[in-house]
Design a protein around this motif. Structure first.
Motif, mmCIF file in Angstrom:
data_model
loop_
_atom_site.group_PDB
_atom_site.id
_atom_site.type_symbol
_atom_site.label_atom_id
_atom_site.label_comp_id
_atom_site.label_asym_id
_atom_site.label_seq_id
_atom_site.Cartn_x
_atom_site.Cartn_y
_atom_site.Cartn_z
ATOM 1 N N GLY A 110 0.797 -1.224 0.000
ATOM 2 C CA GLY A 110 0.000 0.000 0.000
ATOM 3 C C GLY A 110 0.824 1.266 0.000
ATOM 4 O O GLY A 110 0.270 2.366 -0.091
ATOM 5 N N ASN A 111 2.140 1.138 0.094
ATOM 6 C CA ASN A 111 3.005 2.324 0.088
ATOM 7 C C ASN A 111 3.041 2.987 -1.283
ATOM 8 O O ASN A 111 2.632 2.414 -2.288
ATOM 9 N N ALA A 112 3.595 4.189 -1.311
ATOM 10 C CA ALA A 112 3.602 4.963 -2.553
ATOM 11 C C ALA A 112 4.655 4.492 -3.549
ATOM 12 O O ALA A 112 4.548 4.770 -4.738
ATOM 13 N N ALA A 113 5.691 3.791 -3.076
ATOM 14 C CA ALA A 113 6.772 3.392 -3.977
ATOM 15 C C ALA A 113 6.297 2.323 -4.958
ATOM 16 O O ALA A 113 5.535 1.426 -4.607
ATOM 17 N N TRP A 114 6.765 2.426 -6.200
ATOM 18 C CA TRP A 114 6.410 1.448 -7.231
ATOM 19 C C TRP A 114 7.512 0.420 -7.395
ATOM 20 O O TRP A 114 8.697 0.736 -7.292
ATOM 21 N N HIS A 115 7.106 -0.824 -7.645
ATOM 22 C CA HIS A 115 8.001 -1.908 -8.032
ATOM 23 C C HIS A 115 7.499 -2.464 -9.359
ATOM 24 O O HIS A 115 6.299 -2.414 -9.648
ATOM 25 N N GLU A 123 6.317 -7.523 -21.328
ATOM 26 C CA GLU A 123 5.168 -6.867 -20.700
ATOM 27 C C GLU A 123 5.555 -6.424 -19.290
ATOM 28 O O GLU A 123 6.173 -7.186 -18.546
ATOM 29 N N GLU A 124 5.159 -5.229 -18.907
ATOM 30 C CA GLU A 124 5.489 -4.697 -17.594
ATOM 31 C C GLU A 124 4.302 -4.805 -16.650
ATOM 32 O O GLU A 124 3.156 -4.559 -17.034
ATOM 33 N N VAL A 125 4.600 -5.165 -15.415
ATOM 34 C CA VAL A 125 3.598 -5.258 -14.354
ATOM 35 C C VAL A 125 4.104 -4.437 -13.182
ATOM 36 O O VAL A 125 5.222 -4.646 -12.696
ATOM 37 N N TRP A 126 3.273 -3.504 -12.700
ATOM 38 C CA TRP A 126 3.676 -2.546 -11.675
ATOM 39 C C TRP A 126 2.908 -2.812 -10.383
ATOM 40 O O TRP A 126 1.696 -3.029 -10.405
ATOM 41 N N LEU A 127 3.606 -2.755 -9.256
ATOM 42 C CA LEU A 127 3.008 -2.960 -7.936
ATOM 43 C C LEU A 127 3.281 -1.746 -7.067
ATOM 44 O O LEU A 127 4.422 -1.330 -6.895
ATOM 45 N N GLY A 128 2.208 -1.173 -6.496
ATOM 46 C CA GLY A 128 2.340 -0.028 -5.601
ATOM 47 C C GLY A 128 0.977 0.552 -5.281
ATOM 48 O O GLY A 128 -0.008 0.291 -5.982
ATOM 49 N N HIS A 129 0.885 1.340 -4.206
ATOM 50 C CA HIS A 129 -0.370 1.989 -3.820
ATOM 51 C C HIS A 129 -1.489 0.969 -3.591
ATOM 52 O O HIS A 129 -2.677 1.292 -3.749
ATOM 53 N N GLY A 130 -1.140 -0.267 -3.234
ATOM 54 C CA GLY A 130 -2.142 -1.299 -3.017
ATOM 55 C C GLY A 130 -2.727 -1.874 -4.283
ATOM 56 O O GLY A 130 -3.696 -2.642 -4.236
ATOM 57 N N LEU A 131 -2.145 -1.520 -5.432
ATOM 58 C CA LEU A 131 -2.681 -1.938 -6.731
ATOM 59 C C LEU A 131 -1.598 -2.574 -7.586
ATOM 60 O O LEU A 131 -0.406 -2.389 -7.342
ATOM 61 N N ALA A 150 9.174 -12.424 -13.681
ATOM 62 C CA ALA A 150 10.432 -12.399 -12.949
ATOM 63 C C ALA A 150 10.198 -11.714 -11.606
ATOM 64 O O ALA A 150 9.092 -11.278 -11.293
ATOM 65 N N ALA A 151 11.238 -11.608 -10.800
ATOM 66 C CA ALA A 151 11.127 -10.955 -9.504
ATOM 67 C C ALA A 151 10.874 -9.455 -9.673
ATOM 68 O O ALA A 151 11.333 -8.835 -10.635
ATOM 69 N N PHE A 152 10.134 -8.873 -8.736
ATOM 70 C CA PHE A 152 9.911 -7.428 -8.726
ATOM 71 C C PHE A 152 11.173 -6.710 -8.267
ATOM 72 O O PHE A 152 11.951 -7.227 -7.466
ATOM 73 N N HIS A 153 11.352 -5.483 -8.759
ATOM 74 C CA HIS A 153 12.444 -4.638 -8.294
ATOM 75 C C HIS A 153 11.945 -3.195 -8.230
ATOM 76 O O HIS A 153 11.021 -2.808 -8.964
ATOM 77 N N PRO A 154 12.504 -2.374 -7.341
ATOM 78 C CA PRO A 154 12.038 -0.990 -7.209
ATOM 79 C C PRO A 154 12.340 -0.172 -8.452
ATOM 80 O O PRO A 154 13.298 -0.429 -9.179
ATOM 81 N N THR A 155 11.510 0.820 -8.703
ATOM 82 C CA THR A 155 11.686 1.696 -9.858
ATOM 83 C C THR A 155 11.321 3.119 -9.466
ATOM 84 O O THR A 155 10.441 3.346 -8.630
ATOM 85 N N GLY A 156 11.982 4.069 -10.091
ATOM 86 C CA GLY A 156 11.689 5.470 -9.828
ATOM 87 C C GLY A 156 10.629 6.050 -10.740
ATOM 88 O O GLY A 156 10.251 7.213 -10.597
#
Length: 287
Positions: A110-115, A123-131, A150-156
Motif C-alpha cells: 500500500g506504500n507509494a513506492a512502485w516496483h 510486458e510490464e507489471v507494476w506494484l504499488g499503492h495497493g494496486l 520475474a522478480a519485482f524490483h524498485p523503480t523510480g
C-alpha cells in the motif's frame, strides 16, 4: 505488554535487535528497504496499523490500540509457524522468484513506492499503492494463468496513467494459482493451515474444486497432505490453492501437528454437501 503475555504464550518472547529477531513488528508505512531486507530472510512480520488504515493483505496484522489477547493470538500463530521444521525441498528457486519477491513486498504494497517486473515478452507489471497495473491484455493473461513473471524490483518511474489496475491481493492470488505444482517454499508440509476469510470470488472467479477447498479450510486447519486426502483433489491443485491464499494474506498457520482426517476422501457429510450445494447454486455453478 510482553510481561503480561509471559507464561500464556506458546513461546517465550523478548525484545531484540533486528539482526537477532525472529519476528518483525512494523508499521505498514515503514521503511521499504527494511521490509525488503527482512522479507529476504523468510521470517514473519506482524504489521501494526491504526484505525485510519485499511486491512492489509498480510497473514499477521494488529490494529493499534490492541488488547493483550489479540497480541497473544497473533504471537501464538507466529510461534506455530516458527516451530515448523525448515528442512524441506525448495525445488527450482527461479520458478518461485516472482512469488517470493511478491511475498516480501505484500506487507508494504500500500506504500507509494512502485516496483516493477517484466514477462519474457517484455510486458510490464507494476506494484504499488495497493494496486497492480498492467496492460489489459497482460491482466487477461494473468487471470488465465498464462503469465510468467520475474522478480519485482524498485523503480523510480510510474506506470502509464491509463494502465488498468487490479487489487494487489487479487494479483497475488493469481500468481499463487499459476505457480509450480509443488508446495510453495515458504509453506511447510507438517503445518496445518486454515483460511482466515474467503477470497472475493465475485472478482476472482471460482470453480467447484476451489470452492470445496475454501469451504474445508475455513472450517478447520489442515496440513497439505491431509487436505489432499480429505478433498480427493490433485496435490498440485491443493498446493496452488495454499500458495494463492498465502500470498493474498488469507492463510494462517494453526499448529504443526498432523491434522486428523475427519472427512472421508472425496466426500463430505450430508450437511456439508447441502452447504456446498447452496454455495454452488448461488455462484451459478452446477450443484
Amino acid at each position: 505488554m510482553l510481561k503480561i503475555v509471559a507464561g500464556r504464550s506458546k513461546a517465550a518472547w523478548q525484545v531484540a535487535g533486528i539482526e537477532h529477531a525472529d519476528v518483525l513488528f512494523a508499521s505498514s508505512e515503514g521503511d521499504g528497504s527494511t521490509f525488503a531486507a527482512w522479507g529476504a530472510t523468510g521470517k514473519p512480520v506482524v504489521l501494526v496499523i491504526d484505525d485510519r488504515s485499511s486491512w492489509p493483505p498480510a497473514p499477521f496484522v494488529l490494529r493499534h490500540p490492541f488488547r493483550v489477547m489479540q497480541l497473544l493470538s497473533v504471537l501464538d500463530d507466529v510461534a506455530d509457524l516458527l516451530a515448523a521444521s525448515p528442512g524441506r525441498e525448495r525445488g527450482d528457486p527461479s520458478r518461485w522468484s516472482a512469488a517470493e519477491s511478491l511475498r516480501a513486498l505484500m506487507p508494504q504494497s500500500g506504500n507509494a513506492a512502485w516496483h516493477v517486473t517484466r514477462t519474457p515478452l517484455g510486458e510490464e507489471v507494476w506494484l504499488g499503492h495497493g494496486l497492480v497495473r498492467a496492460a489489459a491484455r497482460t491482466i487477461a493473461r494473468l487471470r488465465a494463468g498464462e503469465l510468467e513473471l520475474a522478480a519485482f524490483h524498485p523503480t523510480g518511474t510510474s506506470p502509464p496513467a491509463d494502465a488498468p489496475a487490479i487489487a494487489a491481493c487479487d494479483f497475488a492470488w493469481y500468481v499463487g494459482l499459476s505457480g509450480p505444482a509443488r508446495l510453495a517454499p515458504w509453506l511447510f508440509a507438517d503445518v496445518a493451515y486454515r483460511l482466515r476469510r474467503w477470497p472475493d470470488f465475485g472478482r476472482l472467479g471460482v470453480n467447484t474444486g476451489m470452492l470445496e477447498l475454501c469451504a474445508m479450510s475455513t472450517v478447520r486447519a489442515w496440513t497439505p497432505a491431509a487436505l489432499v486426502e480429505a478433498s480427493g483433489q490433485p496435490a498440485a491443485d491443493v498446493h496452488r490453492f495454499l500458495a494463492a491464499a498465502s500470498l493474498a494474506g488469507l492463510l494462517v498457520a494453526n499448529g504443526s501437528e498432523q491434522a486428523p482426517a475427519l472427512l472421508a476422501r472425496g466426500r463430505v457429510q450430508s450437511g456439508w454437501d447441502r452447504f456446498l450445494g447452496g454455495l454452488r447454486r448461488h455462484l451459478g455453478l452446477a450443484a
